[in-house]
Design an enzyme around this catalytic site. Structure first.
Site, PDB file in Angstrom:
ATOM      1  N   SER A   1      -8.932   7.699 -39.216  1.00 17.61           N
ATOM      2  CA  SER A   1     -10.131   7.701 -40.038  1.00 17.61           C
ATOM      3  C   SER A   1     -10.647   6.275 -40.169  1.00 17.61           C
ATOM      4  O   SER A   1      -9.862   5.321 -40.184  1.00 17.61           O
ATOM      5  CB  SER A   1      -9.811   8.285 -41.420  1.00 17.61           C
ATOM      6  OG  SER A   1     -10.986   8.431 -42.185  1.00 17.61           O
ATOM      7  N   ASP A   2     -11.961   6.142 -40.255  1.00 16.18           N
ATOM      8  CA  ASP A   2     -12.571   4.833 -40.453  1.00 16.18           C
ATOM      9  C   ASP A   2     -13.859   5.016 -41.234  1.00 16.18           C
ATOM     10  O   ASP A   2     -14.481   6.077 -41.156  1.00 16.18           O
ATOM     11  CB  ASP A   2     -12.861   4.148 -39.112  1.00 16.18           C
ATOM     12  CG  ASP A   2     -13.188   2.688 -39.306  1.00 16.18           C
ATOM     13  OD1 ASP A   2     -12.249   1.904 -39.550  1.00 16.18           O
ATOM     14  OD2 ASP A   2     -14.372   2.329 -39.254  1.00 16.18           O
TER      15      ASP A   2
END
Length: 195
Positions: free
Chosen positions: A68-69
């Site tokens: 995730s970012d």
């Protein structure tokens, strides 16, 4: 060894994933998060989320790996982490009375089947009008120097907002759990399945 791996060193993402009560391991993927020249926000969070998960794929066969970012967008500009108190205060002063959009990318790699999915969630934050004193107090207390947007939703950051707009408030913290649950079910791991 758990079948699920979180490709993140973020304690906030771990706290969110803990809510699903699934056994998992976590490891920081240590990738370069620098945007490419001219890279748009959506492709950026997709690329970085997938890159984080891919970094761990070779060492975790037959696992589901989550990456995730997140990026913050303000007036068309991708905002990074402030890094120091002065930059955090300046960011929050710019946001006073304004809307900031957050894009949180999510990737799930199934290394056993050689498949992956990538998506993103959009969440808007409307800041209330902030006084310089409030901003200084907030930054001194929370020290949100490693947070896109210079606030921690999971802490005192909630005091800065007029309203929140989006489908999954967990996305604002860094891991869209509603979308993740759907992706896990598609991959054969139901958080509400048989223990």
């Amino acid at each position: 060894m758990p079948r699920l791996v979180l490709a993140s060193g973020s304690r906030w993402r771990r706290q969110l994933l803990d809510r699903l009560a699934l056994p998992y391991a976590w490891e920081s993927p240590d990738i370069d998060e620098t945007p490419r020249p001219g890279e748009a926000p959506e492709p950026l969070v997709h690329r970085l989320s997938l890159a984080k998960a891919e970094r761990l794929a070779a060492t975790h066969p037959d696992h589901l790996i989550i990456g995730s970012d997140q990026v913050a967008l303000f007036e068309g500009e991708i905002l990074g982490k402030p890094g120091d108190e002065a930059a955090a205060r300046a960011q929050l002063a710019r946001f006073s009375g304004r809307r900031v959009r957050f894009l949180t990318g999510l990737a799930l790699i199934d290394t056993g089947r050689g498949r992956h999915r990538v998506c993103h969630e959009t969440f808007d934050v409307v800041f209330r009008h902030l006084e310089a004193r409030e901003i200084a107090t907030y930054v001194a207390r929370e020290r949100p120097l490693d947070c896109a947007g210079s606030f921690r939703m999971e802490g005192l950051g909630i005091t800065l907002f007029e309203r929140l707009e989006g489908d999954d408030p967990n996305a604002l913290i860094g891991l869209p759990l509603i979308r993740l649950c759907a992706m896990l079910r598609e991959a054969g791991l139901d958080p509400l399945g048989e223990p």
